[in-house]
Write an enzyme that holds these catalytic residues in place. Structure first.
Site, PDB file in Angstrom:
ATOM      1  N   GLY A  78      93.740  -9.944   4.401  1.00 37.20           N
ATOM      2  CA  GLY A  78      92.912 -10.929   3.925  1.00 37.20           C
ATOM      3  C   GLY A  78      94.035 -12.065   2.837  1.00 37.20           C
ATOM      4  O   GLY A  78      94.970 -11.590   2.733  1.00 37.20           O
ATOM      5  N   CYS A  79      93.512 -13.035   2.546  1.00 40.82           N
ATOM      6  CA  CYS A  79      94.711 -13.986   1.869  1.00 40.82           C
ATOM      7  C   CYS A  79      94.012 -15.221   1.284  1.00 40.82           C
ATOM      8  O   CYS A  79      92.850 -15.570   1.568  1.00 40.82           O
ATOM      9  CB  CYS A  79      95.454 -14.651   2.907  1.00 40.82           C
ATOM     10  SG  CYS A  79      96.257 -13.273   3.838  1.00 40.82           S
ATOM     11  N   ALA A  80      94.824 -15.841   0.411  1.00 42.17           N
ATOM     12  CA  ALA A  80      94.376 -17.114  -0.045  1.00 42.17           C
ATOM     13  C   ALA A  80      95.416 -18.276   0.364  1.00 42.17           C
ATOM     14  O   ALA A  80      96.701 -18.007   0.691  1.00 42.17           O
ATOM     15  CB  ALA A  80      94.469 -17.380  -1.372  1.00 42.17           C
ATOM     16  N   HIS A  89     100.832 -19.393  -0.204  1.00 41.10           N
ATOM     17  CA  HIS A  89      99.981 -18.246   0.389  1.00 41.10           C
ATOM     18  C   HIS A  89     100.046 -17.116  -0.568  1.00 41.10           C
ATOM     19  O   HIS A  89     101.079 -16.667  -1.025  1.00 41.10           O
ATOM     20  CB  HIS A  89     100.568 -17.738   1.830  1.00 41.10           C
ATOM     21  CG  HIS A  89      99.807 -16.823   2.670  1.00 41.10           C
ATOM     22  ND1 HIS A  89     100.242 -15.483   2.465  1.00 41.10           N
ATOM     23  CD2 HIS A  89      98.704 -17.033   3.348  1.00 41.10           C
ATOM     24  CE1 HIS A  89      99.149 -14.826   3.325  1.00 41.10           C
ATOM     25  NE2 HIS A  89      98.387 -15.696   3.701  1.00 41.10           N
ATOM     26  N   ASN A 118      94.891 -17.150   6.736  1.00 41.86           N
ATOM     27  CA  ASN A 118      93.995 -16.073   6.291  1.00 41.86           C
ATOM     28  C   ASN A 118      93.035 -15.773   7.260  1.00 41.86           C
ATOM     29  O   ASN A 118      92.462 -16.393   7.941  1.00 41.86           O
ATOM     30  CB  ASN A 118      93.132 -17.065   5.066  1.00 41.86           C
ATOM     31  CG  ASN A 118      92.053 -15.749   4.588  1.00 41.86           C
ATOM     32  OD1 ASN A 118      92.048 -14.853   4.595  1.00 41.86           O
ATOM     33  ND2 ASN A 118      91.121 -16.457   3.984  1.00 41.86           N
TER      34      ASN A 118
END
Lengths: 153, 500, 375
Positions: free
Chosen positions: C12-14, C182, C209
């Site tokens: 998962g991510c920003a 990121h 993401n």
């Protein structure tokens, strides 16, 4: 509104389950084939009869004619049309077993019942017994249907 | 006549307490197992002719009948099993090739049952098909590698495609091998479902005219029923090279099954055997296949896809590649468990390879050659349920053909005696009395119900994997894990072991 | 535990991106602040930035950013680079020690052009030539990894939180007209610098993401077209898909986006005849390029920035406009942290692209069939 059972010749497979279920529906045990055949001492005769020649077959029962010959010929007035329910009915109390109706029926759809004082019996569409006629409800190949028709058809 | 050493394989049990002597069983058994005995005034049964098709059991209104395998066996022997001995007795009597029907029934591995599907947990959400669209539409046919757009529209039209609402089709079953009613049932279901049915090599009976919009017409080695109207009637044309149940073998419809109706449809005299040669006698090599493909395309003005059906044999990947390069718009591959109306037993049970391995090999090979996108892959050969469909697509298929499963939906009880033409369920017969037993309206409803049910299940499985369009599953072998497979098998399937 | 690339790791991510539509350069401060605001969306196992317009003096040269795990890797790589490129300038990328950034590899950059004679010899275009050289390094030289290789752009990534990565790379010293960032939340990884985002290819940089449930299908499709998905990451696959569709197949951007997040068949059914035909063909031919499963991506290039969600919007993405600036981020707070009152803030619908394309560049986004998606 006339109602009657109609057959689809191309779907009738001649298994005679219509007869089995007709007998059951008119026996003392309308919901139980086994008891109808094993326990009912006065097991009725079927009111539907399979006619068959080679691969062609169909299950014949009363056509519920608009102007029934059986009603016209009945000596005692035991046969009559019930307009509300759209069906030809036999009043067994008044039937004297003279079989004039059997001779008069052009379809051969009336038969004598069993017993010591047999009366004329014929398809009553299982009225007062089941929602739809037993032969229709139990035809394994959906060859029988209940038809509602106005005029001759 | 010398005594037969064969014994009855099944036993019919009639419960006297339940039998009402109605004789429904007598009328339903075309094999003459049940009969009315006037002297005894009761129904009696003869085990020997029973094929265990359950027709009488299902039709008995009081549940008085059951059938079991005969307990009679030979001395225990892990090598000489009962069928091995019985088959020798039979061949000693007849001197003939053993015939059988339906697909391979031997205990070979079923790879579908060694493949498990994935599902989403935490890191990506699963999709609920009751709330979100999950798309199963599938287009079969030749596709260009890329598209060119001019002013927002296609510079060139895309070759003709078959449009399927569910990636399942009814596989080739000719009128003759199955009854006209069976064909009608499947055809109606195909139309209701937005899929296709395949008329097999047997021509199109005039009564099938209303159903030609969704028919794939087959051109096989006997060329039965093939004419210009036939080719034009089909939504697609399929050249049948082989069949999974009998690779390398042609077809044989016995003269007994060639009645007036079959005669008209196949364009052969009544009572004559319809023999499809083992090879097409105008295809002795791959370049000949190309000629036939393009003859058919020319004849139909490139308006419909022309596919090629082959049996899964050892060299299937190379054959598939050659067929694609020869111009096949779709490729149907039939595995060795595929069904048949009649096949020599030894061929059915010993020739060909499992569809799972064949599919994996073909898809990988076509990708390695960079031509996978050009062709659609349809696989057959024992797709039993919706999970098999999903696994087939994950291995690389575009769609599947089902034959046996479709027939079971119509009532087939897998007695494997289709070749006798006495099918009590009205399916594998052309006998007028028996054919009536399959009411096409009921059949169409049942077949359509089956596919609708599969459709729901496929959506459920896709949604669970977080996939909302079937093309994202196609060839997505990460969706699969293998259990109880050797590393060599996993390599061929290009599937990881469970836990990896 | 196996290194990323040997195994596939969901994460998962920003994400965040800022572009100045006039192509005017600005400092990295805003993008750092924006991504730092979403600290909790990453877990310290990967952070990175890409900047466009950062090497104005050497803008005509391919800027190769390299990670080296060993001196030998550098030796081998430089021998190869000198063979296939003419190097104008090279040196270590300036860094600042940061206690939270550890296991630092050798980080070098090279400004180079293809060796003219070699380029002449082969049938490839200049871009293909460079791409193949980059892939050869990544595949064949153990311990060497090309972090980016486009002109006038660069990727700066590491194992760590994005704000630490920015500090480490001294991003405050750079100015660009497009920045993207990121912060990564891989579910299991020892952390590898190459696996951090952005992922780049030639002029493309992608931050992402999501977890692509169609990865297996996408990857095998790409492999058929000669791409080697060595990293096994979604971002890598998305980048290659973009490269295939736009650079190789020359499809308009809007069509390429419509392939990645395809309109539903129901929507296609409602289109007018010609568009219906076209989209049907697009889905039939490019079905294997459909990205399924949740994602929000930002795609950067010298033409500007495009951001998009998957077609049913299973991951967050917010966009905003203020003057000549377009902002996108996983969360609105990350935009408001640097631009408190934008003229317009909106959450794009699933599959609806946000375009932040430079005004002075021509990009073929118009030449595409109508997308009937109601906005």
């Amino acid at each position: 509104m006339r109602r009657r059972v109609v057959w689809k010749e191309e779907a009738c497979i001649g298994c005679r389950l219509c007869e089995v279920y007709c007998v059951t529906a008119h026996s003392r045990y309308p919901g139980d084939v086994l008891k109808a055949f094993k326990r009912d001492p006065d097991r009725p005769v079927p009111r539907v009869v399979l006619e068959e020649k080679g691969p062609v077959s169909f299950a014949l029962s009363c056509r519920q004619c608009e102007e029934p010959e059986c009603v016209k010929s009945c000596l005692t007035g035991a046969l009559g049309v019930d307009p509300a329910r759209g069906v030809v009915v036999v009043d067994e109390q008044h039937c004297i077993g003279c079989w004039t109706c059997i001779v008069a029926c052009p379809w051969g759809a009336i038969r004598p019942s069993r017993g010591e004082q047999p009366v004329a019996i014929k398809c009553d569409l299982c009225l007062g017994r089941l929602g739809i006629p037993a032969c229709v409800g139990n035809c394994p190949n959906e060859a029988l249907q209940l038809q509602e028709c106005g005029k001759e058809g | 006549m010398a005594i037969s050493m064969r014994t009855a394989p099944y036993r019919v049990h009639r419960d006297p307490d339940r039998c009402i002597q109605c004789q429904v069983c007598v009328r339903q058994c075309a094999n003459g197992v049940h009969r009315w005995d006037d002297e005894e005034a009761e129904v009696v049964s003869e085990d020997r002719e029973c094929v265990n098709c359950h027709r009488c059991v299902v039709y008995c209104p009081t549940g008085a009948l059951t059938i079991s395998r005969s307990p009679l066996d030979y001395a225990a022997n892990a090598n000489w099993r009962k069928p091995d001995i019985d088959q020798i007795y039979l061949q000693s009597e007849t001197g003939g090739t053993l015939l059988t029907g339906m697909g391979n029934n031997r205990p070979y591995p079923v790879y579908w049952d060694h493949l498990l599907l994935n599902a989403s947990q935490v890191t990506n959400p699963s999709i609920d098909p009751l709330r979100e669209p999950v798309e199963l539409k599938t287009l079969l046919g030749r596709k260009p590698d890329s598209l060119e757009l001019k002013k927002g529209t296609l510079a060139e039209p895309v070759p003709p495609q078959l449009e399927l609402e569910v990636p399942v089709m009814f596989s080739a079953m000719s009128f003759g091998s199955i009854s006209l009613n069976a064909q009608k049932a499947l055809a109606r279901a195909a139309i209701d479902l937005g899929i296709y049915w395949n008329c097999g090599e047997g021509g199109l009976h005039p009564e099938m005219d209303p159903y030609t919009g969704r028919v794939i017409v087959q051109v096989a080695s006997g060329r039965f029923g093939v004419n210009m109207d036939y080719l034009n009637a089909g939504a697609a044309i399929e050249i049948k090279i082989g069949q999974g149940a009998k690779p390398g073998i042609g077809g044989h419809l016995p003269g007994e099954k060639v009645g007036p109706e079959v005669s008209v449809t196949r364009m052969i005299p009544v009572g004559s055997d319809a023999i499809s040669p083992a090879p097409h006698h105008d295809i002795y090599s791959i370049e000949d296949l190309r000629q036939l493909i393009y003859s058919l395309k020319e004849a139909t003005e490139y308006r419909k896809p022309v596919g090629v059906k082959i049996a899964a044999v050892h060299n299937v990947a190379a054959i598939a590649s050659g067929s694609v390069r020869a111009g096949a718009d779709y490729l149907a591959i039939d595995g060795f468990r595929g069904g048949t109306g009649a096949a020599p037993l030894r061929i059915r049970d010993n020739v060909g390879i499992p569809i799972e391995l064949a599919l994996a090999a073909v898809d990988s090979r076509l990708r390695a050659e960079g031509i996978r996108n050009q062709v659609s892959l349809v696989v057959a050969g024992s797709i039993r349920n919706s999970a098999d469909v999903v696994k087939a697509i994950a291995l690389g298929a575009d769609a599947v053909y089902i034959g046996t499963a479709a027939l079971i939906s119509l009532g087939c009880h897998m007695c494997q005696k289709c070749y006798r033409g006495k099918c009590n369920w009205g399916i594998a017969t052309t006998d007028a009395y028996l054919s009536k037993r399959l009411n096409p309206e009921i059949g169409a409803r049942r077949a359509a119900n089956l596919i609708q049910a599969w459709k729901h299940e496929i959506k459920e499985m896709l949604g669970g994997m977080g996939i909302n369009a079937i093309e994202s599953l196609r060839g997505n072998r990460l969706a699969l894990r293998g259990v109880n497979l050797t590393s060599r098998e996993l390599d061929i399937l290009q599937v990881k072991a469970a836990g990896e | 535990m196996e290194k990323e690339g040997r195994v596939r790791i969901p994460s998962g991510c920003a994400v965040a991106g800022i572009v100045n539509l006039q192509g005017e350069v600005f400092g990295a401060g805003d993008i750092i602040q924006s991504i730092a605001c979403m600290h909790d969306r990453s877990n310290g196992l990967g952070g990175g930035f890409a900047g466009y317009g950062i090497y104005p003096e050497l803008k005509d040269y391919y800027a190769l950013h390299l990670f080296y795990q060993s001196p030998l890797a550098r030796e081998q790589t430089e021998a190869f680079i000198n063979q296939v490129f003419t190097v104008k300038d090279c040196g270590p990328i300036p860094i600042k020690k940061n206690p939270r950034i550890t296991d630092v590899p050798g980080i070098w950059r090279y400004f180079a052009l293809p060796d003219p004679a070699r380029l002449e010899e082969c049938s490839d275009t200049e871009e293909e030539y460079v791409m193949k050289c980059v892939m050869q390094i990544n595949r064949n030289i153990p311990g060497a990894f090309v972090a980016s290789g486009g002109k006038n752009m660069g990727a700066f990534k590491a194992v760590g939180y994005p704000e630490d990565v920015a500090d480490f790379y001294r991003l405050e010293d750079y100015r660009g007209y497009l920045w993207m960032a990121h912060g990564r939340f891989p579910t299991n990884t020892p952390g590898w610098w190459g696996g951090a985002h952005p992922f780049t290819l030639l002029d493309w940089a992608v931050v992402h993401n999501g977890e692509i449930s169609s990865y297996g299908a996408n990857r095998r499709y790409l492999e058929m077209h000669g791409y080697h998905c060595g990293l096994q990451t979604d971002t890598e696959a998305i980048t290659y898909l973009f490269d295939l569709l736009i650079r190789k197949h020359r499809l308009p951007v809007r069509v390429a986006l419509g392939i990645l997040a395809a309109p539903f068949w129901d929507e296609i059914e409602q289109m007018e005849e010609s568009a219906k035909r076209t989209w049907k063909a697009i889905r039939a031919v490019y079905g294997s390029a459909l990205l399924n499963g949740p994602f929000s991506i930002i795609i950067g290039s010298s033409h500007g920035m495009i951001a998009m969600n998957d077609r049913i919007k299973l991951r967050p993405l917010v966009a905003a406009e203020e003057g000549d600036y377009v902002y996108v981020a996983s969360e609105e707070s990350a935009i408001r942290a640097i631009c408190p009152n934008p003229e317009r803030v909106w959450a794009p619908r699933g599959g609806e692209p946000v375009f932040g394309l430079l005004k002075n560049k021509e990009v073929s986004i118009a030449d595409s069939p109508v997308v009937a998606r109601a906005v």
